[in-house]
Design an enzyme around this catalytic site. Structure first.
Site: not given
Ligand code: NAD
Length: 248
Positions: A17, A57, A150, A184-185, A187
């Site tokens: 995202i 970070d 979470y 769909d990411t 992670s």
């Molecule tokens: P992701 O988890 O695929 O990618 C996360 C990114 O965060 C990576 O590029 C990673 O290198 C970076 N990262 C990890 N630790 C870090 C740190 N300490 N400092 C800085 N960067 C760091 O991304 P996503 O699935 O798009 O999730 C993004 C956000 O959306 C998160 O807060 C997640 O909880 C939230 N979210 C995701 C979903 C989902 O289904 N994917 C659903 C609801 C909420």
């Protein structure tokens, strides 16, 4: 909605995202400071017009303070970094709990505290600045199995969002939370691959989405831009669900 003249800092832009949002905001004319902990992932954004990449970070308090001292006053702050712990409360060790809080909540406390003074200065000139914190449908909105750390930490993100919104509503800085459904990411793909039966895990993630599919990151970015942009200038303190109908 144009973002010309706006400077926006975004976290976790390496993939998912955050990455899609940085590209979408830059395409609308924003100057995006795209940050992540992963330099290689950031490198894939290098050279994109409107995007400057910075290693950050979000659990590094000193690095956040240093970056805030160095950057110009922001129009937008997109707190996207987050971590999914899998398990019930019986599986959450003190270390797991502390880590989930550190990355999901404390990081946002620190970035908001560091960048808000500059955003308040900016809002004095422009009339508006916006913080957008990524929470989740798994939070105070709805409980899901195996999401204790979470869900609790994402609930805290919503509480933090409302508190900041209440304190600065008269000062031009708005603060909202984005609550995605299942997106769909990379992670999510990792969580599916780590399951005992990955094929069934994917089916289960899709089954909990009433629209019958996972969200794409491009299902998220229009709302991200809306909540960071002037089109939402009368919206603050809200947890906006972009969940494909899960919480109908
Ligand atoms: P992701 O988890 O695929 O990618 C996360 C990114 O965060 C990576 O590029 C990673 O290198 C970076 N990262 C990890 N630790 C870090 C740190 N300490 N400092 C800085 N960067 C760091 O991304 P996503 O699935 O798009 O999730 C993004 C956000 O959306 C998160 O807060 C997640 O909880 C939230 N979210 C995701 C979903 C989902 O289904 N994917 C659903 C609801 C909420």
């Amino acid at each position: 909605m144009t973002f010309a003249g706006k400077t926006i800092l975004m976290t976790a832009c390496g993939q998912g995202i955050g990455r899609a949002s940085s590209l979408a905001a830059a395409a609308q004319g924003a100057r995006v400071i795209a940050t992540d902990i992963n330099q290689a992932a950031l490198d894939s954004l290098a050279g994109t017009e409107g995007i400057e990449t910075r290693l950050l970070d979000v659990t590094d308090a000193a690095a956040i303070t240093a970056l805030a001292a160095e950057l110009p006053d922001l129009d937008g702050l997109f707190n996207c970094a987050g971590f999914v712990h899998h398990g019930t409360i019986l599986d959450v060790s003190d270390e797991d709990w502390a880590f989930s809080n550190e990355i999901n909540v404390t990081s946002m406390v620190r970035t908001c505290r560091a960048f808000l003074p500059g955003m308040l200065r900016r809002a004095e000139t422009t009339g508006t600045a916006a913080i957008l914190n990524v929470a989740s449908m798994a939070s105070s909105v709805k409980g899901f199995p195996n999401r204790t750390a979470y869900g609790a930490t994402k609930a805290a993100v919503i509480g933090l969002t409302k508190a900041i919104a209440a304190d600065f509503v008269t000062k031009g800085v708005r603060c909202n939370a984005l609550c995605p459904g299942t997106v769909d990411t990379p992670s999510l793909r990792g969580r599916i691959a780590a399951a005992a039966n990955p094929e069934q895990a994917e089916k289960d993630f899709i089954a909990r989405q009433p629209m019958g599919r996972l969200a794409t990151v491009d299902d998220m970015t229009p709302t991200v831009l809306h909540l960071l942009g002037d089109g939402s200038r009368f919206v603050t303190g809200q947890a906006i669900l972009v969940d494909g109908g899960v919480t109908i």
